[in-house]
Design a protein around this motif. Structure first.
Motif, PDB file in Angstrom:
ATOM      1  N   ALA A 111       0.837  -1.206   0.000  1.00  0.00           N
ATOM      2  CA  ALA A 111       0.000   0.000   0.000  1.00  0.00           C
ATOM      3  C   ALA A 111       0.865   1.246   0.000  1.00  0.00           C
ATOM      4  CB  ALA A 111      -0.928  -0.002   1.215  1.00  0.00           C
ATOM      5  N   THR A 112       1.884   1.262   0.840  1.00  0.00           N
ATOM      6  CA  THR A 112       2.796   2.404   0.891  1.00  0.00           C
ATOM      7  C   THR A 112       3.531   2.554  -0.433  1.00  0.00           C
ATOM      8  OG1 THR A 112       3.091   2.039   3.242  1.00  0.00           O
ATOM      9  CG2 THR A 112       4.718   3.423   2.151  1.00  0.00           C
ATOM     10  N   ASN A 113       3.962   1.427  -0.992  1.00  0.00           N
ATOM     11  CA  ASN A 113       4.697   1.433  -2.250  1.00  0.00           C
ATOM     12  C   ASN A 113       3.841   1.964  -3.393  1.00  0.00           C
ATOM     13  OD1 ASN A 113       6.838   0.967  -3.984  1.00  0.00           O
ATOM     14  ND2 ASN A 113       6.243  -1.149  -4.367  1.00  0.00           N
ATOM     15  N   ILE A 114       2.597   1.489  -3.507  1.00  0.00           N
ATOM     16  CA  ILE A 114       1.748   1.937  -4.622  1.00  0.00           C
ATOM     17  C   ILE A 114       1.409   3.415  -4.475  1.00  0.00           C
ATOM     18  CG2 ILE A 114      -0.508   1.309  -3.664  1.00  0.00           C
ATOM     19  CD1 ILE A 114      -1.288   0.420  -6.482  1.00  0.00           C
ATOM     20  N   THR A 115       1.192   3.885  -3.242  1.00  0.00           N
ATOM     21  CA  THR A 115       0.909   5.305  -3.034  1.00  0.00           C
ATOM     22  C   THR A 115       2.061   6.152  -3.539  1.00  0.00           C
ATOM     23  OG1 THR A 115      -0.407   4.786  -1.085  1.00  0.00           O
ATOM     24  CG2 THR A 115       0.328   7.046  -1.313  1.00  0.00           C
ATOM     25  N   GLY A 116       3.270   5.798  -3.161  1.00  0.00           N
ATOM     26  CA  GLY A 116       4.450   6.543  -3.603  1.00  0.00           C
ATOM     27  C   GLY A 116       4.634   6.469  -5.099  1.00  0.00           C
ATOM     28  N   ASN A 117       4.440   5.279  -5.684  1.00  0.00           N
ATOM     29  CA  ASN A 117       4.606   5.108  -7.127  1.00  0.00           C
ATOM     30  C   ASN A 117       3.587   5.916  -7.914  1.00  0.00           C
ATOM     31  OD1 ASN A 117       6.763   3.375  -6.815  1.00  0.00           O
ATOM     32  ND2 ASN A 117       5.522   1.524  -6.988  1.00  0.00           N
ATOM     33  N   VAL A 118       2.334   5.896  -7.479  1.00  0.00           N
ATOM     34  CA  VAL A 118       1.294   6.627  -8.194  1.00  0.00           C
ATOM     35  C   VAL A 118       1.546   8.123  -8.116  1.00  0.00           C
ATOM     36  CG1 VAL A 118      -1.180   7.167  -8.233  1.00  0.00           C
ATOM     37  CG2 VAL A 118      -0.430   4.807  -8.024  1.00  0.00           C
ATOM     38  N   LYS A 119       1.894   8.616  -6.931  1.00  0.00           N
ATOM     39  CA  LYS A 119       2.178  10.055  -6.789  1.00  0.00           C
ATOM     40  C   LYS A 119       3.348  10.468  -7.672  1.00  0.00           C
ATOM     41  CE  LYS A 119       0.445  10.768  -2.118  1.00  0.00           C
ATOM     42  NZ  LYS A 119       0.796  11.047  -0.720  1.00  0.00           N
ATOM     43  N   GLU A 120       4.407   9.682  -7.651  1.00  0.00           N
ATOM     44  CA  GLU A 120       5.591   9.977  -8.468  1.00  0.00           C
ATOM     45  C   GLU A 120       5.238   9.938  -9.953  1.00  0.00           C
ATOM     46  OE1 GLU A 120       9.616   7.606  -9.556  1.00  0.00           O
ATOM     47  OE2 GLU A 120       9.138   7.754  -7.422  1.00  0.00           O
ATOM     48  N   LEU A 121       4.476   8.951 -10.345  1.00  0.00           N
ATOM     49  CA  LEU A 121       4.072   8.800 -11.737  1.00  0.00           C
ATOM     50  C   LEU A 121       3.254   9.999 -12.207  1.00  0.00           C
ATOM     51  CD1 LEU A 121       4.226   6.752 -14.050  1.00  0.00           C
ATOM     52  CD2 LEU A 121       2.148   5.714 -13.159  1.00  0.00           C
ATOM     53  N   LYS A 122       2.337  10.454 -11.370  1.00  0.00           N
ATOM     54  CA  LYS A 122       1.509  11.613 -11.729  1.00  0.00           C
ATOM     55  C   LYS A 122       2.350  12.878 -11.875  1.00  0.00           C
ATOM     56  CE  LYS A 122      -2.854  10.061 -10.017  1.00  0.00           C
ATOM     57  NZ  LYS A 122      -4.058  10.419  -9.321  1.00  0.00           N
ATOM     58  N   GLU A 123       3.313  13.049 -10.976  1.00  0.00           N
ATOM     59  CA  GLU A 123       4.183  14.225 -11.067  1.00  0.00           C
ATOM     60  C   GLU A 123       4.988  14.195 -12.365  1.00  0.00           C
ATOM     61  OE1 GLU A 123       6.519  14.332  -7.491  1.00  0.00           O
ATOM     62  OE2 GLU A 123       4.742  14.601  -6.233  1.00  0.00           O
ATOM     63  N   LEU A 124       5.476  13.025 -12.730  1.00  0.00           N
ATOM     64  CA  LEU A 124       6.266  12.901 -13.956  1.00  0.00           C
ATOM     65  C   LEU A 124       5.416  13.078 -15.208  1.00  0.00           C
ATOM     66  CD1 LEU A 124       8.533   9.887 -12.960  1.00  0.00           C
ATOM     67  CD2 LEU A 124       9.222  12.280 -13.180  1.00  0.00           C
ATOM     68  N   MET A 125       4.145  12.729 -15.136  1.00  0.00           N
ATOM     69  CA  MET A 125       3.270  12.847 -16.301  1.00  0.00           C
ATOM     70  C   MET A 125       2.702  14.250 -16.476  1.00  0.00           C
ATOM     71  SD  MET A 125       1.301   9.247 -16.665  1.00  0.00           S
ATOM     72  CE  MET A 125       0.671   9.665 -18.279  1.00  0.00           C
ATOM     73  N   HIS A 126       2.921  15.116 -15.502  1.00  0.00           N
ATOM     74  CA  HIS A 126       2.374  16.471 -15.573  1.00  0.00           C
ATOM     75  C   HIS A 126       2.822  17.189 -16.855  1.00  0.00           C
ATOM     76  CE1 HIS A 126       0.756  20.252 -14.189  1.00  0.00           C
ATOM     77  NE2 HIS A 126       1.944  20.823 -14.403  1.00  0.00           N
ATOM     78  N   GLU A 127       4.098  17.169 -17.128  1.00  0.00           N
ATOM     79  CA  GLU A 127       4.633  17.863 -18.314  1.00  0.00           C
ATOM     80  C   GLU A 127       4.095  17.280 -19.627  1.00  0.00           C
ATOM     81  OE1 GLU A 127       6.526  20.880 -20.189  1.00  0.00           O
ATOM     82  OE2 GLU A 127       6.472  20.630 -18.028  1.00  0.00           O
ATOM     83  N   PRO A 128       4.110  15.959 -19.814  1.00  0.00           N
ATOM     84  CA  PRO A 128       3.539  15.417 -21.054  1.00  0.00           C
ATOM     85  C   PRO A 128       2.045  15.735 -21.229  1.00  0.00           C
ATOM     86  CG  PRO A 128       4.911  13.759 -20.009  1.00  0.00           C
ATOM     87  CD  PRO A 128       4.807  14.906 -19.059  1.00  0.00           C
ATOM     88  N   ILE A 129       1.291  15.756 -20.142  1.00  0.00           N
ATOM     89  CA  ILE A 129      -0.134  16.102 -20.232  1.00  0.00           C
ATOM     90  C   ILE A 129      -0.278  17.555 -20.666  1.00  0.00           C
ATOM     91  CG2 ILE A 129      -2.288  16.375 -18.938  1.00  0.00           C
ATOM     92  CD1 ILE A 129      -1.611  13.458 -19.415  1.00  0.00           C
ATOM     93  N   LEU A 130       0.565  18.428 -20.128  1.00  0.00           N
ATOM     94  CA  LEU A 130       0.535  19.835 -20.559  1.00  0.00           C
ATOM     95  C   LEU A 130       0.902  19.957 -22.037  1.00  0.00           C
ATOM     96  CD1 LEU A 130       2.087  21.749 -17.530  1.00  0.00           C
ATOM     97  CD2 LEU A 130      -0.313  21.644 -18.231  1.00  0.00           C
ATOM     98  N   ASN A 131       1.830  19.124 -22.508  1.00  0.00           N
ATOM     99  CA  ASN A 131       2.189  19.142 -23.927  1.00  0.00           C
ATOM    100  C   ASN A 131       1.012  18.722 -24.801  1.00  0.00           C
ATOM    101  OD1 ASN A 131       4.750  20.019 -23.302  1.00  0.00           O
ATOM    102  ND2 ASN A 131       5.678  17.993 -23.446  1.00  0.00           N
ATOM    103  N   ILE A 132       0.241  17.753 -24.346  1.00  0.00           N
ATOM    104  CA  ILE A 132      -0.962  17.336 -25.074  1.00  0.00           C
ATOM    105  C   ILE A 132      -1.949  18.495 -25.121  1.00  0.00           C
ATOM    106  CG2 ILE A 132      -3.003  15.832 -24.939  1.00  0.00           C
ATOM    107  CD1 ILE A 132      -1.055  13.670 -23.771  1.00  0.00           C
ATOM    108  N   LYS A 133      -2.133  19.150 -23.995  1.00  0.00           N
ATOM    109  CA  LYS A 133      -3.042  20.300 -23.917  1.00  0.00           C
ATOM    110  C   LYS A 133      -2.587  21.426 -24.857  1.00  0.00           C
ATOM    111  CE  LYS A 133      -4.479  23.692 -20.493  1.00  0.00           C
ATOM    112  NZ  LYS A 133      -4.357  24.108 -19.102  1.00  0.00           N
ATOM    113  N   ASN A 134      -1.295  21.719 -24.851  1.00  0.00           N
ATOM    114  CA  ASN A 134      -0.762  22.779 -25.723  1.00  0.00           C
ATOM    115  C   ASN A 134      -0.888  22.409 -27.191  1.00  0.00           C
ATOM    116  OD1 ASN A 134      -0.109  24.373 -23.518  1.00  0.00           O
ATOM    117  ND2 ASN A 134       1.965  23.561 -23.382  1.00  0.00           N
ATOM    118  N   HIS A 135      -0.658  21.151 -27.520  1.00  0.00           N
ATOM    119  CA  HIS A 135      -0.803  20.707 -28.905  1.00  0.00           C
ATOM    120  C   HIS A 135      -2.236  20.933 -29.390  1.00  0.00           C
ATOM    121  CE1 HIS A 135      -0.531  18.324 -32.558  1.00  0.00           C
ATOM    122  NE2 HIS A 135      -1.667  17.765 -32.171  1.00  0.00           N
TER     123      HIS A 135
END
Length: 182
Positions: free
Chosen positions: A6-30
């Motif tokens: 549970a602790t591991n998945i929480t950390g992984n999901v949060k980290e994954l979302k932070e890393l995906m922030h920039e690519p999602i913004l690129n999709i929005k800008n495109h």
């Protein structure tokens, strides 16, 4: 053992979302550029190009990225934050998109062309592809019994878990259980 996962998945999901922030913004800008929008999609403008770009953004992030990761990575509220809308508006965008996609051939063609361009953009975003694979790995590391146990553990400890991270995990787990039960 489940508590550690549970602790591991929480950390992984949060980290994954932070890393995906920039690519999602690129999709929005495109999409903004593609529809000739000079400012942000968050603008309250109701003209067709703004509305259509927002619908395409919501559909792409909810459906295509969900399909690639094997589970919904972002809640509807989180998707709404990218375009300054609430979850009910995101649901409305999805329903409107589905209706127009079904009934309007021009809308379908526009969507197909945008998906092709967005997929090309995503391919260039090697980070996003790696993140999608990481999300798949996180979801695969749990068998159905572990997911159910983890879900029960989260329900029992709801008051001790941050509300937002609980909601994220709950949605991810629901999608995982749904996909494994088919």
């Amino acid at each position: 053992m489940i508590e550690g996962k549970a602790t591991n998945i929480t950390g992984n999901v949060k980290e994954l979302k932070e890393l995906m922030h920039e690519p999602i913004l690129n999709i929005k800008n495109h999409l903004s550029n593609s529809f000739g929008i000079n400012d942000d999609l968050s603008n309250r403008n109701r003209s067709l190009n703004y509305v259509k770009a927002r619908q395409f953004f919501v559909k792409y992030v909810t459906e295509v990225i969900t399909k690639e990761t094997g589970g919904r990575l972002f809640t509807l509220d989180e998707i709404g934050e990218y375009i300054d809308r609430d979850r009910s508006t995101i649901i409305h965008n999805i329903k409107t998109f589905d209706s127009l996609h079904f009934s309007d051939p021009k809308y379908r063609l526009d969507w197909t062309a945008e998906v092709f361009e967005l997929n090309e953009l995503v391919k260039k975003e090697t980070n996003l592809l790696a993140l999608i694979q990481q999300a798949k790995d996180i979801i695969k590391n749990f068998d159905k019994a572990d997911i159910i146990k983890l879900h029960k553990l989260l329900e029992e400890n709801y008051l001790q878990v941050e509300k937002k991270s609980y909601f994220i995990e709950d949605k991810l787990l629901e999608e995982s259980v749904d996909s494994t039960s088919c």
